[in-house]
Design an enzyme around this catalytic site. Sequence first.
Site, PDB file in Angstrom:
ATOM      1  N   CYS A 125      -3.648   5.191   8.832  1.00 33.73           N
ATOM      2  CA  CYS A 125      -2.472   4.435   9.745  1.00 33.73           C
ATOM      3  C   CYS A 125      -2.205   4.520  10.367  1.00 33.73           C
ATOM      4  O   CYS A 125      -0.762   4.381  11.298  1.00 33.73           O
ATOM      5  CB  CYS A 125      -1.436   3.646   8.735  1.00 33.73           C
ATOM      6  SG  CYS A 125      -2.444   2.441   7.028  1.00 33.73           S
TER       7      CYS A 125
ATOM      8  N   CYS B  39       0.718  -0.903   0.199  1.00 36.85           N
ATOM      9  CA  CYS B  39      -0.310   0.120  -0.358  1.00 36.85           C
ATOM     10  C   CYS B  39       0.862   1.347  -0.194  1.00 36.85           C
ATOM     11  O   CYS B  39       0.012   2.162  -0.890  1.00 36.85           O
ATOM     12  CB  CYS B  39      -1.068  -0.139   0.593  1.00 36.85           C
ATOM     13  SG  CYS B  39      -2.065   1.181   1.434  1.00 36.85           S
ATOM     14  N   CYS B  40       2.031   1.142   0.688  1.00 34.23           N
ATOM     15  CA  CYS B  40       2.992   2.159   0.755  1.00 34.23           C
ATOM     16  C   CYS B  40       3.246   2.450  -0.474  1.00 34.23           C
ATOM     17  O   CYS B  40       3.776   3.421  -1.213  1.00 34.23           O
ATOM     18  CB  CYS B  40       4.038   1.829   2.185  1.00 34.23           C
ATOM     19  SG  CYS B  40       2.876   2.384   3.562  1.00 34.23           S
TER      20      CYS B  40
ATOM     21  N   CYS C 109       7.626   3.422   6.041  1.00 34.95           N
ATOM     22  CA  CYS C 109       6.967   3.383   4.679  1.00 34.95           C
ATOM     23  C   CYS C 109       7.933   2.687   3.614  1.00 34.95           C
ATOM     24  O   CYS C 109       7.212   2.477   2.418  1.00 34.95           O
ATOM     25  CB  CYS C 109       5.965   4.351   4.419  1.00 34.95           C
ATOM     26  SG  CYS C 109       7.046   5.820   4.176  1.00 34.95           S
TER      27      CYS C 109
ATOM     28  N   CYS D  71      -1.019   8.952   6.323  1.00 38.10           N
ATOM     29  CA  CYS D  71      -2.288   7.758   6.355  1.00 38.10           C
ATOM     30  C   CYS D  71      -3.436   8.207   7.570  1.00 38.10           C
ATOM     31  O   CYS D  71      -3.326   7.447   9.110  1.00 38.10           O
ATOM     32  CB  CYS D  71      -2.728   6.967   5.597  1.00 38.10           C
ATOM     33  SG  CYS D  71      -1.653   7.686   3.620  1.00 38.10           S
TER      34      CYS D  71
END
Length: 248
Positions: free
Chosen positions: A206, A120-121, A231, A203
Amino acid sequence: MASQLETTAKALNRQLEGLDLAGRLALVAGLDGKAVFTTSLGIEDQVITAEIGLNRLSIEVSTLDTGRLFKETSDLIGETEERFGIEIIRFHPSQNDIDDFAARFGMNGFYESVEARHACCGARKLKPLAKALEGASIWITGLRRGQSGNRADTPFAEFDAERNLIKVNPLADWDLEAIRAHVADNAVPVNPLHVRGYPSIGCEPCTRAIKPGEPERAGRWWWENDEKRECGLHVPETAIPSLNSSSL
């Protein structure tokens, strides 16, 4: 070329050490090549943005708009642009990358595994960062030694071999108290989440507020056990196996 940049970075590191923040940024702005500052809109980055804007330095200011930022963070972009008369360039993830991640892991699959979280990162941050740094020879960040154990040895300047540029960390030796004092003295706008217990803001899904006595970055990806969790923006992708195995 790499060895030349490495030598230049070492010399720059020594030069920056003896300067204040304004002097550090002015020196970097006067170097050959394109300088890019990537801001997360956190309190450290707001200090750097203020110096760039108030002194009209020739440094491009960019941010990674991941699509999952807190509303408070998104609102602060416009407020900061107006306050300092600058443009903060937004870099977004591609919809194809977001769709690919969701198909593979689920939209919130980053909670389920470290591999998914890094993927995702990778989609929301690393790929947009690559776009933000296109053509840049200098990358400026708000990294500080006091943010985490993983950042305790942060230099003022270093050679980023992965991106083949010089990375400058002008606040490397600042502590959080100095940051807060500078913000107060200069009326720098900051994210209201900071006073609600969020010293480090990423985010929304997170990031949580930290508990008394926790390190500054304890609220980032808190469900993972690794104390050095990152990340991938500030560690080589080769050091993150799940990023290497991901197609994102």
